[in-house]
Design a protein around this motif. Structure first.
Motif, PDB file in Angstrom:
ATOM      1  N   GLU A  67       0.831  -1.204   0.000  1.00  0.00           N
ATOM      2  CA  GLU A  67       0.000   0.000   0.000  1.00  0.00           C
ATOM      3  C   GLU A  67       0.867   1.256   0.000  1.00  0.00           C
ATOM      4  OE1 GLU A  67      -3.261   2.379   2.749  1.00  0.00           O
ATOM      5  OE2 GLU A  67      -2.771   0.311   3.244  1.00  0.00           O
ATOM      6  N   VAL A  68       0.550   2.189  -0.891  1.00  0.00           N
ATOM      7  CA  VAL A  68       1.272   3.452  -0.985  1.00  0.00           C
ATOM      8  C   VAL A  68       0.729   4.413   0.075  1.00  0.00           C
ATOM      9  CG1 VAL A  68       1.766   5.455  -2.455  1.00  0.00           C
ATOM     10  CG2 VAL A  68       1.670   3.149  -3.456  1.00  0.00           C
ATOM     11  N   ARG A  69       1.644   5.025   0.809  1.00  0.00           N
ATOM     12  CA  ARG A  69       1.269   6.054   1.790  1.00  0.00           C
ATOM     13  C   ARG A  69       2.030   7.337   1.474  1.00  0.00           C
ATOM     14  NH1 ARG A  69       1.175   2.745   7.475  1.00  0.00           N
ATOM     15  NH2 ARG A  69      -0.667   1.511   6.994  1.00  0.00           N
ATOM     16  N   ALA A  70       1.320   8.440   1.541  1.00  0.00           N
ATOM     17  CA  ALA A  70       1.937   9.745   1.303  1.00  0.00           C
ATOM     18  C   ALA A  70       2.550  10.241   2.604  1.00  0.00           C
ATOM     19  CB  ALA A  70       0.894  10.731   0.793  1.00  0.00           C
ATOM     20  N   ALA A  71       3.844  10.497   2.578  1.00  0.00           N
ATOM     21  CA  ALA A  71       4.536  10.991   3.773  1.00  0.00           C
ATOM     22  C   ALA A  71       4.194  12.466   3.995  1.00  0.00           C
ATOM     23  CB  ALA A  71       6.041  10.841   3.599  1.00  0.00           C
ATOM     24  N   PRO A  72       4.042  12.882   5.249  1.00  0.00           N
ATOM     25  CA  PRO A  72       3.844  14.308   5.517  1.00  0.00           C
ATOM     26  C   PRO A  72       5.053  15.122   5.058  1.00  0.00           C
ATOM     27  CG  PRO A  72       3.312  12.982   7.445  1.00  0.00           C
ATOM     28  CD  PRO A  72       3.985  12.067   6.452  1.00  0.00           C
ATOM     29  N   GLU A  73       4.768  16.317   4.535  1.00  0.00           N
ATOM     30  CA  GLU A  73       5.813  17.209   4.038  1.00  0.00           C
ATOM     31  C   GLU A  73       5.610  18.604   4.605  1.00  0.00           C
ATOM     32  OE1 GLU A  73       6.698  16.929  -0.197  1.00  0.00           O
ATOM     33  OE2 GLU A  73       5.270  15.280  -0.332  1.00  0.00           O
ATOM     34  N   ALA A  74       6.661  19.401   4.551  1.00  0.00           N
ATOM     35  CA  ALA A  74       6.603  20.803   4.986  1.00  0.00           C
ATOM     36  C   ALA A  74       5.892  21.617   3.905  1.00  0.00           C
ATOM     37  CB  ALA A  74       8.006  21.335   5.234  1.00  0.00           C
ATOM     38  N   LEU A  75       4.676  22.058   4.194  1.00  0.00           N
ATOM     39  CA  LEU A  75       3.851  22.764   3.216  1.00  0.00           C
ATOM     40  C   LEU A  75       3.355  24.083   3.773  1.00  0.00           C
ATOM     41  CD1 LEU A  75       1.628  19.737   2.115  1.00  0.00           C
ATOM     42  CD2 LEU A  75       3.674  20.604   0.959  1.00  0.00           C
ATOM     43  N   MET A  76       2.808  24.891   2.876  1.00  0.00           N
ATOM     44  CA  MET A  76       2.095  26.115   3.266  1.00  0.00           C
ATOM     45  C   MET A  76       0.620  25.903   2.957  1.00  0.00           C
ATOM     46  SD  MET A  76       4.542  29.295   2.050  1.00  0.00           S
ATOM     47  CE  MET A  76       4.245  29.038   0.310  1.00  0.00           C
ATOM     48  N   GLU A  77      -0.213  26.248   3.928  1.00  0.00           N
ATOM     49  CA  GLU A  77      -1.656  26.225   3.744  1.00  0.00           C
ATOM     50  C   GLU A  77      -2.088  27.653   3.437  1.00  0.00           C
ATOM     51  OE1 GLU A  77      -4.850  24.088   6.316  1.00  0.00           O
ATOM     52  OE2 GLU A  77      -4.520  26.096   7.157  1.00  0.00           O
ATOM     53  N   GLY A 123      -3.054  39.435   0.502  1.00  0.00           N
ATOM     54  CA  GLY A 123      -4.112  39.286   1.502  1.00  0.00           C
ATOM     55  C   GLY A 123      -4.401  37.870   1.947  1.00  0.00           C
ATOM     56  N   ALA A 124      -3.589  36.901   1.524  1.00  0.00           N
ATOM     57  CA  ALA A 124      -3.805  35.506   1.926  1.00  0.00           C
ATOM     58  C   ALA A 124      -3.419  35.294   3.383  1.00  0.00           C
ATOM     59  CB  ALA A 124      -2.979  34.575   1.047  1.00  0.00           C
ATOM     60  N   THR A 125      -4.054  34.330   4.000  1.00  0.00           N
ATOM     61  CA  THR A 125      -3.630  33.823   5.297  1.00  0.00           C
ATOM     62  C   THR A 125      -2.786  32.586   4.995  1.00  0.00           C
ATOM     63  OG1 THR A 125      -5.652  34.586   6.343  1.00  0.00           O
ATOM     64  CG2 THR A 125      -4.399  32.897   7.512  1.00  0.00           C
ATOM     65  N   VAL A 126      -1.529  32.603   5.419  1.00  0.00           N
ATOM     66  CA  VAL A 126      -0.612  31.507   5.128  1.00  0.00           C
ATOM     67  C   VAL A 126      -0.141  30.896   6.438  1.00  0.00           C
ATOM     68  CG1 VAL A 126       1.551  30.845   4.002  1.00  0.00           C
ATOM     69  CG2 VAL A 126       0.133  32.659   3.008  1.00  0.00           C
ATOM     70  N   SER A 127      -0.295  29.575   6.545  1.00  0.00           N
ATOM     71  CA  SER A 127       0.156  28.835   7.726  1.00  0.00           C
ATOM     72  C   SER A 127       1.110  27.738   7.282  1.00  0.00           C
ATOM     73  CB  SER A 127      -1.027  28.181   8.442  1.00  0.00           C
ATOM     74  OG  SER A 127      -2.015  29.116   8.750  1.00  0.00           O
ATOM     75  N   HIS A 128       2.064  27.409   8.135  1.00  0.00           N
ATOM     76  CA  HIS A 128       2.955  26.283   7.875  1.00  0.00           C
ATOM     77  C   HIS A 128       2.314  25.038   8.456  1.00  0.00           C
ATOM     78  CE1 HIS A 128       6.886  28.708   7.167  1.00  0.00           C
ATOM     79  NE2 HIS A 128       5.854  29.219   6.529  1.00  0.00           N
ATOM     80  N   VAL A 129       2.243  23.977   7.639  1.00  0.00           N
ATOM     81  CA  VAL A 129       1.653  22.713   8.067  1.00  0.00           C
ATOM     82  C   VAL A 129       2.552  21.558   7.631  1.00  0.00           C
ATOM     83  CG1 VAL A 129      -0.732  23.579   7.988  1.00  0.00           C
ATOM     84  CG2 VAL A 129       0.235  22.459   5.974  1.00  0.00           C
ATOM     85  N   GLU A 130       2.397  20.447   8.291  1.00  0.00           N
ATOM     86  CA  GLU A 130       3.008  19.182   7.885  1.00  0.00           C
ATOM     87  C   GLU A 130       1.847  18.296   7.454  1.00  0.00           C
ATOM     88  OE1 GLU A 130       6.350  18.151   8.017  1.00  0.00           O
ATOM     89  OE2 GLU A 130       6.921  20.183   8.597  1.00  0.00           O
ATOM     90  N   ALA A 131       1.817  17.915   6.169  1.00  0.00           N
ATOM     91  CA  ALA A 131       0.699  17.129   5.657  1.00  0.00           C
ATOM     92  C   ALA A 131       1.148  16.368   4.412  1.00  0.00           C
ATOM     93  CB  ALA A 131      -0.465  18.057   5.307  1.00  0.00           C
ATOM     94  N   PRO A 132       0.444  15.273   4.079  1.00  0.00           N
ATOM     95  CA  PRO A 132       0.713  14.617   2.801  1.00  0.00           C
ATOM     96  C   PRO A 132       0.406  15.591   1.664  1.00  0.00           C
ATOM     97  CG  PRO A 132      -0.595  13.195   4.224  1.00  0.00           C
ATOM     98  CD  PRO A 132      -0.553  14.549   4.874  1.00  0.00           C
ATOM     99  N   PHE A 133       1.176  15.529   0.577  1.00  0.00           N
ATOM    100  CA  PHE A 133       1.012  16.448  -0.544  1.00  0.00           C
ATOM    101  C   PHE A 133       0.563  15.668  -1.772  1.00  0.00           C
ATOM    102  CE2 PHE A 133       3.196  19.494  -3.679  1.00  0.00           C
ATOM    103  CZ  PHE A 133       2.149  20.404  -3.641  1.00  0.00           C
ATOM    104  N   ASP A 134      -0.600  16.010  -2.296  1.00  0.00           N
ATOM    105  CA  ASP A 134      -1.205  15.315  -3.426  1.00  0.00           C
ATOM    106  C   ASP A 134      -1.674  16.363  -4.434  1.00  0.00           C
ATOM    107  OD1 ASP A 134      -1.892  12.924  -4.658  1.00  0.00           O
ATOM    108  OD2 ASP A 134      -3.870  12.865  -3.753  1.00  0.00           O
TER     109      ASP A 134
END
Length: 163
Positions: A67-77, A123-134
Motif C-alpha cells: 500500500e502506498v502512503r503519502a509521507a507528511p511534508e513541509a507545506l504552506m496552507e 491578503g492571503a492567510t498563510v500557515s505552515h503545516v506538515e501534511a501529505p502532498f497530493d
C-alpha cells in the motif's frame, strides 16, 4: 541480513502485505528500485511516469500488495478571505507553475518564503503545516490527475520483486 519475503499466493486487497511511505517527489515515478517500510524490495516498472496516490496498491508478482502512503511534508496552507479571493490566489499560484493541492477552502503548496511573502501581500492567510502532498495534475498529459481514488479502494499496479 535476510529481507522479509511476501509469500501470499493470491492478492488480498483488503490486507496489504506492507506499506511504502514516500513524499510527493518520490511517489512520481516510472521505474525505480523500491523497498517497502518493512523491507520488501521490488522494482516499480510502469509504462509511463505517474504520481502514485495515497491508498493505491502495488501488486507484486507473487500476489502481495504494497500500500502506498503519502509521507507528511513541509507545506504552506493558503486561505483566502472568501471563495473569490481563494480563486484569485489559486490563479497567482498557477501562473507561477507551482504544484498545488486545491481544496474547497484552502490550497496546499510547498514552502517557499518568496511565494509566502507574495501571497501575504495579496491578503492571503498563510500557515505552515506538515501534511501529505497530493497536487493537481497538469493539463497536457501529466498523469498526476489520471488516477484519483474515487471509491476509496485504491488502484492496483503490477510490479516485480527485486533480488
Amino acid at each position: 541480513m535476510t529481507q522479509p519475503i511476501c509469500t501470499s499466493t493470491t492478492p488480498n486487497v483488503t490486507a496489504p502485505a506492507d506499506t511504502i511511505t514516500l513524499d510527493e517527489t518520490a511517489r512520481h515515478r516510472r521505474r525505480a528500485k523500491l523497498t517497502s517500510d518493512g523491507g520488501i524490495a521490488f522494482l516499480l516498472d510502469l509504462p509511463k511516469a505517474r504520481l502514485l496516490r495515497h491508498g493505491e496498491g502495488l501488486l507484486l508478482d507473487d500476489g502481495c500488495v504494497i500500500e502506498v502512503r503519502a509521507a507528511p511534508e513541509a507545506l504552506m496552507e493558503v486561505r483566502g478571505s472568501d471563495p473569490r479571493h481563494l480563486l484569485a490566489l489559486a490563479w497567482q499560484i498557477g501562473n507561477r507553475h507551482l504544484p498545488a493541492q486545491i481544496g474547497a477552502d484552502r490550497i496546499l503548496i510547498r514552502r517557499d518564503h518568496v511565494i509566502e511573502e507574495m501571497l501575504k501581500g495579496l491578503g492571503a492567510t498563510v500557515s505552515h503545516v506538515e501534511a501529505p502532498f497530493d497536487p493537481e495534475g497538469g493539463a497536457y498529459g501529466d498523469t498526476h490527475s489520471d488516477h484519483h481514488d474515487h471509491d476509496g479502494h485504491g488502484h492496483m499496479h503490477h510490479h516485480h520483486h527485486h533480488d
